[in-house]
Design an enzyme around this catalytic site. Sequence first.
Site, PDB file in Angstrom:
ATOM      1  N   PHE A 165      40.866  42.091  36.726  1.00 25.66           N
ATOM      2  CA  PHE A 165      39.655  42.125  37.543  1.00 25.66           C
ATOM      3  C   PHE A 165      39.941  41.482  38.894  1.00 25.66           C
ATOM      4  CE2 PHE A 165      38.411  42.353  33.192  1.00 25.66           C
ATOM      5  CZ  PHE A 165      37.356  43.248  33.173  1.00 25.66           C
TER       6      PHE A 165
ATOM      7  N   MET B  19      43.312  38.435  30.240  1.00 17.23           N
ATOM      8  CA  MET B  19      42.533  39.121  31.238  1.00 17.23           C
ATOM      9  C   MET B  19      42.567  38.312  32.536  1.00 17.23           C
ATOM     10  SD  MET B  19      38.424  39.781  31.250  1.00 17.23           S
ATOM     11  CE  MET B  19      37.917  38.095  31.151  1.00 17.23           C
ATOM     12  N   PRO B  20      43.387  38.703  33.487  1.00  9.68           N
ATOM     13  CA  PRO B  20      43.401  37.989  34.755  1.00  9.68           C
ATOM     14  C   PRO B  20      42.199  38.352  35.628  1.00  9.68           C
ATOM     15  CG  PRO B  20      45.184  39.599  34.669  1.00  9.68           C
ATOM     16  CD  PRO B  20      44.451  39.664  33.375  1.00  9.68           C
ATOM     17  N   ILE B  21      41.673  37.341  36.297  1.00  2.42           N
ATOM     18  CA  ILE B  21      40.627  37.532  37.296  1.00  2.42           C
ATOM     19  C   ILE B  21      41.155  36.938  38.595  1.00  2.42           C
ATOM     20  CG2 ILE B  21      38.270  36.995  37.996  1.00  2.42           C
ATOM     21  CD1 ILE B  21      37.640  36.614  35.005  1.00  2.42           C
TER      22      ILE B  21
END
Length: 81
Positions: free
Chosen positions: A48, A1-3
């Site tokens: 995100f 999950m990249p932020i």
Amino acid sequence: MPIVNIQVTREGTSPKRKSVTAKEKAKLIAGVSQLLLDVLGKPLDSTFVVIEEVALENWGWGGLPVPEYRRQRAGKKRSVK
């Protein structure tokens, strides 16, 4: 999950413009998300993006508050002539 965190200055590009518009923020979110999909294969629904507008008085450059840095830099450019 990249932020991904994007920080942009709130100073605007003209006297009437005070911040990034909702349309511009949407384009940044779409563009960054697409880039992560294209380069890393990260799904759009797991990416995100956080956009933070930073007031001019809350950031520095070259060890100085930005307004002072710009004043000094402008003075050096004038004296180079």
